[in-house]
Design a protein around this motif. Structure first.
Motif, mmCIF file in Angstrom:
data_model
loop_
_atom_site.group_PDB
_atom_site.id
_atom_site.type_symbol
_atom_site.label_atom_id
_atom_site.label_comp_id
_atom_site.label_asym_id
_atom_site.label_seq_id
_atom_site.Cartn_x
_atom_site.Cartn_y
_atom_site.Cartn_z
ATOM 1 N N ARG A 13 10.545 8.203 4.277
ATOM 2 C CA ARG A 13 9.537 8.295 5.229
ATOM 3 C C ARG A 13 8.969 6.623 4.837
ATOM 4 O O ARG A 13 8.554 5.956 5.880
ATOM 5 C CB ARG A 13 8.320 8.925 4.574
ATOM 6 C CG ARG A 13 7.133 9.121 5.671
ATOM 7 C CD ARG A 13 5.898 9.892 4.961
ATOM 8 N NE ARG A 13 4.591 9.510 5.714
ATOM 9 C CZ ARG A 13 4.507 9.879 6.919
ATOM 10 N NH1 ARG A 13 5.213 10.992 7.588
ATOM 11 N NH2 ARG A 13 3.322 9.692 7.454
ATOM 12 N N VAL A 45 3.948 1.587 -1.129
ATOM 13 C CA VAL A 45 4.665 1.660 -2.399
ATOM 14 C C VAL A 45 3.562 2.484 -3.299
ATOM 15 O O VAL A 45 4.014 3.307 -4.021
ATOM 16 C CB VAL A 45 4.982 0.215 -3.083
ATOM 17 C CG1 VAL A 45 5.522 0.570 -4.402
ATOM 18 C CG2 VAL A 45 6.155 -0.515 -2.126
ATOM 19 N N ILE A 46 2.422 1.812 -3.414
ATOM 20 C CA ILE A 46 1.493 2.335 -4.314
ATOM 21 C C ILE A 46 0.937 3.531 -3.968
ATOM 22 O O ILE A 46 0.821 4.501 -4.867
ATOM 23 C CB ILE A 46 0.012 1.289 -4.162
ATOM 24 C CG1 ILE A 46 0.444 0.086 -4.746
ATOM 25 C CG2 ILE A 46 -1.161 1.954 -5.019
ATOM 26 C CD1 ILE A 46 -0.649 -1.120 -4.328
ATOM 27 N N ARG A 47 1.037 4.073 -2.764
ATOM 28 C CA ARG A 47 0.851 5.509 -2.387
ATOM 29 C C ARG A 47 1.789 6.464 -2.807
ATOM 30 O O ARG A 47 1.638 7.432 -2.533
ATOM 31 C CB ARG A 47 0.468 5.516 -0.818
ATOM 32 C CG ARG A 47 -0.601 6.383 -0.353
ATOM 33 C CD ARG A 47 -0.824 6.190 0.944
ATOM 34 N NE ARG A 47 -2.010 5.370 1.425
ATOM 35 C CZ ARG A 47 -1.934 4.876 2.454
ATOM 36 N NH1 ARG A 47 -1.278 5.070 3.601
ATOM 37 N NH2 ARG A 47 -2.951 4.012 2.708
ATOM 38 N N GLY A 48 2.927 5.864 -3.132
ATOM 39 C CA GLY A 48 4.155 6.739 -3.507
ATOM 40 C C GLY A 48 4.589 7.561 -2.451
ATOM 41 O O GLY A 48 5.092 8.699 -2.605
ATOM 42 N N VAL A 49 4.658 6.705 -1.419
ATOM 43 C CA VAL A 49 5.490 7.469 -0.029
ATOM 44 C C VAL A 49 6.936 7.786 -0.153
ATOM 45 O O VAL A 49 7.505 6.954 -0.987
ATOM 46 C CB VAL A 49 5.225 6.640 1.110
ATOM 47 C CG1 VAL A 49 5.715 7.182 2.569
ATOM 48 C CG2 VAL A 49 3.802 6.296 1.191
ATOM 49 N N ASN A 90 -0.298 12.855 -2.304
ATOM 50 C CA ASN A 90 0.121 12.304 -3.540
ATOM 51 C C ASN A 90 -0.854 12.943 -4.748
ATOM 52 O O ASN A 90 -0.232 12.863 -5.834
ATOM 53 C CB ASN A 90 -0.616 10.906 -3.576
ATOM 54 C CG ASN A 90 0.270 10.032 -4.322
ATOM 55 O OD1 ASN A 90 1.422 10.187 -4.994
ATOM 56 N ND2 ASN A 90 0.123 8.585 -4.361
ATOM 57 N N THR A 114 0.787 -1.191 -0.045
ATOM 58 C CA THR A 114 0.159 -0.072 0.037
ATOM 59 C C THR A 114 0.920 1.287 -0.032
ATOM 60 O O THR A 114 0.362 2.134 -0.697
ATOM 61 C CB THR A 114 -1.020 -0.201 1.122
ATOM 62 O OG1 THR A 114 -1.296 -1.409 1.607
ATOM 63 C CG2 THR A 114 -2.059 0.751 0.853
ATOM 64 N N ARG A 130 0.216 5.095 -10.471
ATOM 65 C CA ARG A 130 -0.260 4.660 -9.266
ATOM 66 C C ARG A 130 -0.537 5.451 -8.152
ATOM 67 O O ARG A 130 0.121 6.440 -7.843
ATOM 68 C CB ARG A 130 1.109 3.947 -8.714
ATOM 69 C CG ARG A 130 1.130 2.558 -8.296
ATOM 70 C CD ARG A 130 2.207 1.793 -7.951
ATOM 71 N NE ARG A 130 3.341 2.712 -7.899
ATOM 72 C CZ ARG A 130 4.678 1.725 -8.055
ATOM 73 N NH1 ARG A 130 4.825 0.563 -8.535
ATOM 74 N NH2 ARG A 130 5.832 2.518 -7.837
ATOM 75 N N GLY A 131 -1.820 5.058 -7.465
ATOM 76 C CA GLY A 131 -2.312 6.053 -6.660
ATOM 77 C C GLY A 131 -2.871 7.352 -7.010
ATOM 78 O O GLY A 131 -3.507 7.974 -6.251
ATOM 79 N N ASN A 157 -1.226 0.569 7.597
ATOM 80 C CA ASN A 157 0.009 0.673 8.290
ATOM 81 C C ASN A 157 -0.297 0.600 9.737
ATOM 82 O O ASN A 157 -0.971 1.708 9.956
ATOM 83 C CB ASN A 157 0.861 1.788 7.963
ATOM 84 C CG ASN A 157 2.095 1.793 8.417
ATOM 85 O OD1 ASN A 157 2.389 1.298 9.370
ATOM 86 N ND2 ASN A 157 3.136 2.201 7.498
ATOM 87 N N TYR A 179 7.379 2.455 7.059
ATOM 88 C CA TYR A 179 6.680 1.222 6.839
ATOM 89 C C TYR A 179 7.494 -0.008 6.860
ATOM 90 O O TYR A 179 6.948 -0.991 6.768
ATOM 91 C CB TYR A 179 6.112 1.511 5.253
ATOM 92 C CG TYR A 179 5.061 2.317 4.734
ATOM 93 C CD1 TYR A 179 3.826 1.645 4.552
ATOM 94 C CD2 TYR A 179 5.075 3.629 4.859
ATOM 95 C CE1 TYR A 179 2.885 2.402 4.392
ATOM 96 C CE2 TYR A 179 3.832 4.539 4.803
ATOM 97 C CZ TYR A 179 2.742 3.709 4.586
ATOM 98 O OH TYR A 179 1.550 4.423 4.303
ATOM 99 N N TYR A 204 -6.183 1.467 -5.342
ATOM 100 C CA TYR A 204 -5.852 0.205 -5.083
ATOM 101 C C TYR A 204 -6.308 0.003 -3.441
ATOM 102 O O TYR A 204 -5.907 0.694 -2.591
ATOM 103 C CB TYR A 204 -4.462 -0.382 -5.072
ATOM 104 C CG TYR A 204 -4.208 -1.764 -4.711
ATOM 105 C CD1 TYR A 204 -4.689 -2.636 -5.333
ATOM 106 C CD2 TYR A 204 -3.336 -2.023 -3.454
ATOM 107 C CE1 TYR A 204 -4.485 -4.009 -5.009
ATOM 108 C CE2 TYR A 204 -2.920 -3.347 -3.174
ATOM 109 C CZ TYR A 204 -3.888 -4.107 -3.823
ATOM 110 O OH TYR A 204 -3.357 -5.698 -3.508
#
Lengths: 336, 329
Positions: free
Chosen positions: A247, A239-243, B125, A237, B94-95, B110, A252, B100
């Motif tokens: 951070r 990775v997908i969120r582009g953190v 984002n 999640t 992505r995002g 998290n 994570y 997703y």
């Protein structure tokens, strides 16, 4: 609708209860640990007190030397109170603690509180520095190995940590002295100077030598936690969120993985105290460990039992700090 | 061709494998073919190991992280190739354009961050960092969470499974994506919560016009909420059609899936199960991979490649070469 409202109300109530429960648990842990440290300190002191008196060797004769009259020996014994029965000696010492009186050294006549006051900071600084170094090495190391896909890196990591764990601390210390003290000449081989930033010059090598046994254990535990975390869905999640990278690594990967390592590190403070005693002897550092060894040699009862008690308190204190840090890092950790 | 005619996602002859240094590459998906149109709700159904999650990973760019690789074919998002997308391309997609919702509601969020922090991450984002707090609240209200202020300050472990999944949906919606991928979003949730989540997804589709891909092994669930269904078996799409069309399935696997549904089983009668197990990855026979489990199997089913989908994209397609025999089942 009424149904869902009821559920909502029930959830509300549950949340409030849970919040209260958390706060209560925190408070309970805090008071519990204070009580526990008092109990541990007491028993360590009792054991040190008894063992010293059960073991052979007479502090009076050791202090006065061979060429003294029996009268002088008896007089000194009376002066120290060692002619009194065991339980009275204990009572005198025990009540003294509450007055802040830990007795006087049989040899130097120095106040024991003063001995601890001057020498404990050195030991604590070595321990603190060891923890700092161990963290600075273990964290990036475990993170690097866990995120590396290379088999060679993983294999090397396992091999090197095993080897490092098998090397005794004193050997590593001597090796360090040879390399950094003699060969590169960047570390003083012995000696010590008091004030804070200047004394680090004398402390970094012993602390580093302490890491020889700390780093393998910590990095292995952290590595396996990290590998587990990497498999978790929330990492994906992230990775997908582009953190952002920094951070991502902290929030994570490290933070959800650190709790067991931190708790372990705090419990290892006991082991570290043992290691530090050896380091102080090798590097001739005026720490409390060296005082302890001298005191045991001379059957210096008040010094030994007081230092033992302090060690007990330190171990309990650090384990509390460790549990608390673990909880602050990851709220899923329950405080016992 | 105008943009409205181009499907949002085009999955074209996708073959996915897991490369290995010493062993030969393991093919886990061999020819997946389907389209997803704008604002459409598509269900991907299949047994475990049928490759549905892998297909979904190609659409969110986490395939390589899991060691997978697109060997041939392509996935086009608004006409742009996702198979050749670089990591920086993915950062844009992505995002942002593709949201997703993870499989497990319990492990999705998290655990060490508050709900507020996670929503803030998702909202940042978008590139717009203003009013994060009020936008977070709006998102939570959008997914029908009550007591928004309390929930914002909480950690995932303090929320129920259904609430966590709502939060995950809220995070996925933060960037108003064109496509939302939900990989078995109701795993581990009880039935009432499951239907609430499904209702929520339906509502999001109709109010925001988001295309939704719903991955599930539950045909009944997909029947209920989706417009179209993609049936996958052993790494291949075996049937694609609208929910209406799939009332009369044209592939024996879909027929078998249909007759093993609990919700339409006659009380007292034995529950129908599909014969045998799905063939394991790496143990695929030549010809149709369903042949060993099929009741109308013919000799020519066992030769050559796995049959491709017959029929034009957008119509009722099937990969069965003996549809004339289907009435016998």
């Amino acid at each position: 609708m009424t149904d869902s409202q009821q559920t909502a109300a029930a959830q509300d109530a549950q949340m409030v209860v849970e919040k209260d429960r958390n706060r209560a648990a925190l408070r309970k842990t805090f008071y519990g640990r204070i009580l526990r440290s008092v109990i541990v300190g007491f028993w360590v002191m009792v054991i040190a007190f008894s063992l010293m008196r059960l073991s052979p060797g007479d502090p009076v004769r050791l202090a006065l030397g061979a060429d003294v009259t029996e009268e002088a020996v008896d007089a000194f014994r009376t002066q120290l109170g060692l002619d009194k029965p065991f339980y009275i000696q204990f009572w005198d010492y025990f009540t003294g603690i509450f007055r802040g009186d830990l007795g006087y050294s049989y040899f130097s006549g120095r106040d024991v509180t003063e001995i601890i006051g001057t020498h404990l900071p050195v030991t604590l600084m070595i321990i603190g520095l060891s923890i700092l170094f161990a963290a600075l090495i273990s964290l990036p190391l475990a993170l690097f190995v866990a995120t590396s896909k290379s088999n060679t890196v993983n294999y090397m990591f396992r091999a090197l940590t095993s080897v490092s764990l098998a090397i005794p601390g004193f050997f590593l210390a001597l090796l360090g002295l040879l390399v950094f003290g003699v060969y590169f000449n960047i570390a003083p081989a012995a000696g010590y100077e008091g004030a804070f930033p200047g004394n680090l010059k004398y402390l970094w090598l012993p602390a580093l030598a302490n890491c020889g046994s700390l780093v393998p254990v910590l990095s292995r535990v952290l590595h396996s936690s990290l590998v587990d975390t990497l498999d978790e869905e929330f990492v994906e999640t992230g990775v997908i969120r582009g953190v952002r990278k920094g951070r991502f690594y902290w929030s994570y990967l490290l933070r959800p993985s650190l709790a067991p390592t931190v708790v372990l590190l705090s419990y290892m403070v006991g082991v570290m105290i043992g290691g530090t005693v050896i380091m102080e002897t090798i590097f001739s550092l005026p720490g409390i460990g060296r005082e302890l060894i001298t005191a045991v040699d001379g059957r210096d009862y008040p010094v030994v039992q007081s230092i033992a008690m302090i060690f007990g308190l330190i171990v309990v204190f650090f384990s509390f700090i460790g549990d608390l840090t673990g909880y602050l890092l990851d709220r899923r950790v329950t405080l016992s | 061709m105008s943009a409205s005619n181009t499907p949002l996602i085009q999955v074209r002859d996708v073959v996915i494998g897991i490369p290995h240094k010493r062993r030969p590459t393991l093919t886990i998906v061999n020819k997946a073919n389907f389209d997803i149109n704008y604002g459409e709700m598509v269900g991907i159904v299949g047994e475990s190991g049928s490759g549905k999650t892998m297909i979904c990973r190609t659409m969110i760019g986490t395939l390589e992280r899991r060691g997978g690789k697109i060997l041939s074919g392509d996935v086009l998002f608004e006409g742009e190739s996702l198979a050749r997308a670089s990591e920086s391309d993915w950062k844009k997609l992505r995002g942002k354009s593709i949201g997703y919702v993870p499989q497990s509601a319990l492990a999705g969020p998290n655990p060490v961050l508050t709900i507020e922090a996670q929503l803030a991450e998702a909202l940042r984002n978008t590139g717009d960092t203003k009013n994060i707090k009020s936008r977070s609240k709006e998102l939570l209200e959008l997914v029908k969470i009550r007591r928004v202020d309390t929930v914002l300050k909480q950690y995932p472990y303090q929320l129920s499974g259904g609430m966590r999944q709502r939060v995950m949906i809220a995070c996925a919606l933060a960037t108003s994506p064109k496509l939302l991928i939900a990989d078995e979003p109701t795993t581990g949730l009880d039935v009432t919560v499951q239907s609430q989540i499904m209702d929520l997804l339906k509502e999001i589709r109709s109010t925001m016009g988001t295309a939704i891909v719903l991955i599930s092994h539950d045909l009944a669930l997909i029947d209920e909420v989706c417009d179209r269904v993609v049936v996958m078996h052993a790494g291949a799409t075996v049937e694609v059609g609208s929910v209406k069309e799939l009332v009369k399935p044209r592939h024996p696997y879909t027929i078998a899936l249909n007759s093993s549904r609990i919700d339409i089983a006659q009380p007292g009668s034995e529950l129908v199960t599909i014969k045998g197990n799905a063939p394991s990855v790496g143990e695929w026979n030549p010809g149709c991979r369903f042949a060993d489990r099929c009741s109308i199997v013919q000799a020519d089913c066992r030769t050559g490649e796995h049959p491709e989908l017959i029929g034009a994209s957008g119509t009722h397609q099937t990969a069965c070469i003996h549809t004339e025999l289907l009435e016998r089942i």
